[in-house]
Structures are given as C-alpha cells and as structure tokens.
Design a protein around this motif. Sequence first.
Motif, mmCIF file in Angstrom:
data_model
loop_
_atom_site.group_PDB
_atom_site.id
_atom_site.type_symbol
_atom_site.label_atom_id
_atom_site.label_comp_id
_atom_site.label_asym_id
_atom_site.label_seq_id
_atom_site.Cartn_x
_atom_site.Cartn_y
_atom_site.Cartn_z
ATOM 1 N N ALA A 162 0.801 -1.224 0.000
ATOM 2 C CA ALA A 162 0.000 0.000 0.000
ATOM 3 C C ALA A 162 0.834 1.276 0.000
ATOM 4 N N ALA A 187 1.083 5.909 3.526
ATOM 5 C CA ALA A 187 0.092 4.846 3.730
ATOM 6 C C ALA A 187 0.589 3.794 4.704
ATOM 7 N N ALA A 191 -1.133 1.159 7.316
ATOM 8 C CA ALA A 191 -0.900 -0.255 7.027
ATOM 9 C C ALA A 191 -0.237 -0.972 8.200
ATOM 10 N N TYR A 345 -3.774 3.623 0.767
ATOM 11 C CA TYR A 345 -4.116 2.647 1.801
ATOM 12 C C TYR A 345 -5.510 2.087 1.575
#
Length: 407
Positions: A162, A187, A191, A345
């Motif tokens: 991501a 992101a 994550a 994300y």
Amino acid sequence: MLTPVLVYGIPLDFILFGLTLLGVAIFHHHTLAVALTGLAAIVAYKLLFAGFAKFGAGLPGLVHHMEHEWVTLANLFLLLMGFALLSRHFEESRIPDEMPTLLPDDWKGGLLLLVIVFVLSAFLDNIAAALIGGTVARHVFRSRVHIGYLAAIVAASNAGGAGSVVGDTTTTMMWIDGVSPLTVVEAYVAAAVAMLVFAVPASLQQHRFSPIVKDAPSDLKIDWARVAIVAAILLAALTANVSANLKFPALLDVLPVLGLAVWAAILLTALLRRPDWSVMPETFKGTLFLLALVTAASMMPVEKLPVASWQTALGLGFVSAVFDNIPLTALALKQGGYDWGFLAYAVGFGGSMVWFGSSAGVAISNMYPEAKSVGKWVTQGWPIIVAYVVGFFVMLALLGWHPDAPH
C-alpha cells in the motif's frame, strides 16, 4: 439512439453487476460460471441499450472499450498464471520445508510469516508475496490452513504494497501520474497499524486450528537451482516495473510489460528446471474468474466519484472489496483533491475484506479453493475489517487529511 435503463433511478448496469457479485457470494462452488454469466448479461445490455460511455454504441463501442482495457487484463492474466508457476518452483525448492526451523514454534511463528509477507510485498508484486506466504503456510501448518489466516496472508501482502509505488498496481498508477513516492509512503502509517490489529488474532486463530510444525525433515536438500529461478523471476518483474515507470512510461499503456517480463524469465529458466505445468488448468479457471469481474467492473457507468474527502477515501476502501480498484484509482487521479497516502491505503488494503477483492486474494484462492466463500472469508477473517477502519482513523488522527496539490 441508445437509452440506458434506470430502475428506481439506479442504472441497470449496476444492478446486473450487483447481482453478479451476490451470485458469487451465494454460489461459491460455481464462481466462474456466475462471473461469466454476469459479464455476458452486462455486455448484452450495453450492446442493446446503454452503449459503452465514451467509446460509443454497439460492437464498435465494445471493441474500443476492450482496446482500452486489454493491457490491464493481459497483465493480470500473465501475472496470475506466471506467479502460480513461481510458487510451485518455490515449493519444490524445499525452502518451505526448512521454514519450521526458522519460525517460532507457537503462534508467533504465524505472526512472523505474516510480517515476512508484508515486507516482501513492499518490493515485489503483492500476488507473488501472497503466493510465497501461502506456499510456506501449506508446509509449516501441515496443509491445514485456517481461512482466517489465508485472509490475513492476503491482507499482509496488500498492506505491504500500500505504501510502495512498486508494491501494488494502484500505487504504481499514482507514480506514473506524477504523485510523489514520498506522498504514497505515508500509507504505511495506516498499514502498519492494520497489521498489528489483524495479524495477532489471525495467528492465534491458526495456532488453535493447526499449530506450526516443530521440526524440518532431517534429510532436507535445498534445490538451489529452483531458488535461483524464483529470484530471477522476481528480479525480472521488479526491474521491468521500475525501468518502465522511470524511462518508458508510455510503453505501459500499450504493452503488458510486467507480465511479459515474468513470462520471459519463466521460459528462459525452463531450460534449468521444468515448470510444473499441471497447475495451469486450475489457475486458468481462477484467473478467468477475476478477468470476468474486472471486465464487468470496467463497464460500469462510473464517470465521477463523490467530492474528494477523507470520508470518500474511507468509503472507497469498502467499495474496493467488491469493485476493481484500478478504475477507482484512475477516476480519483483524474478528479484530484485527494490525500494520496490515504487513497493508496484505502484502495490497496480495502480489497482484502473479500476473497475476490484483490488479485492476491484470487491467487490464494486458486491455491486454496476452500477460501472461495464470501461468508467464511468475512466471518473468519473479521479482524481485517476492523483493522482497515482502525488503521484509517489512526492515520487520520496522526497525520490529518491534507489534499495534495495538482500534480
């Protein structure tokens, strides 16, 4: 002139697509037939009534639409088929049999395997990372892998990609479009939090279902030639991805560069070790299923998204669980006004919530057909849904929503 059909204000295209997804969820033993039937119904409707948006009506419109989509579809086909062979090379290298000596004996072994998948996916395609994780899991858990843990492997691969512009198709699209890799890397805040939320429950779940084996076979001999083949295929994919994006971005619109690079490596290394072609028929069925859904999704009349906001980005993650995230990302890039770290994300990790929501999920389900059940995936992989929401709001609290300037 063709006139689209509306049912209570809803375009019939969406209703047909929704019925297709519902059919996949209910008739999970006949997913390919349902997906192909749904695609046929949507194509027939578009030909007779609605046309193909900017591509026109009738057969010419269909031809122009497929000319626009064929590179994406070809890449998915080549990658899913190719990485299935890669996973067999990896399995036959005997490295998965060695993993019990490297992983802790209790639930922390399952947790470490998910972390390994997460890290691999930052550099490799998430399909390859998921299949490597699934191959190791089959060996260290004596072929008894919980569906909740399979969902976690997919989620780990999607989370790992991501925040990396080479780890996921959607983030690569952002990179090509001019979004800075440093913007996308944000992101990883969400994550990493999501990993903490779903990885521990999934590992405990797997440990209760089937503990990790404690000892590797004593007469184990690693086939280093197959190890080299796996490395060569992955290196070819990574090199093609990076070099095409940096030096030949226009080529990505006319050729499935990544898929071709993978197959070139597979065929060249076949001189060293013969690939296990026996996995191709079953893999082909799963791949055809995903291509049918992606093609149907590409025909939906989604001309624009709601106004860009964190609420919209959050919602797109849930939509990505059932709707191909590639056209969603393309629309978001065209619209602008997003914080691209949040969008990376959302569309990257969101597809983990349903087995066919990402190409990594379809690849794992080809390896483990029992995972092709929406009900079991959602009920046994419920920590992923919780993780998605928690990760998103932690990122929002820590970084705030900052729409990026036009790029």
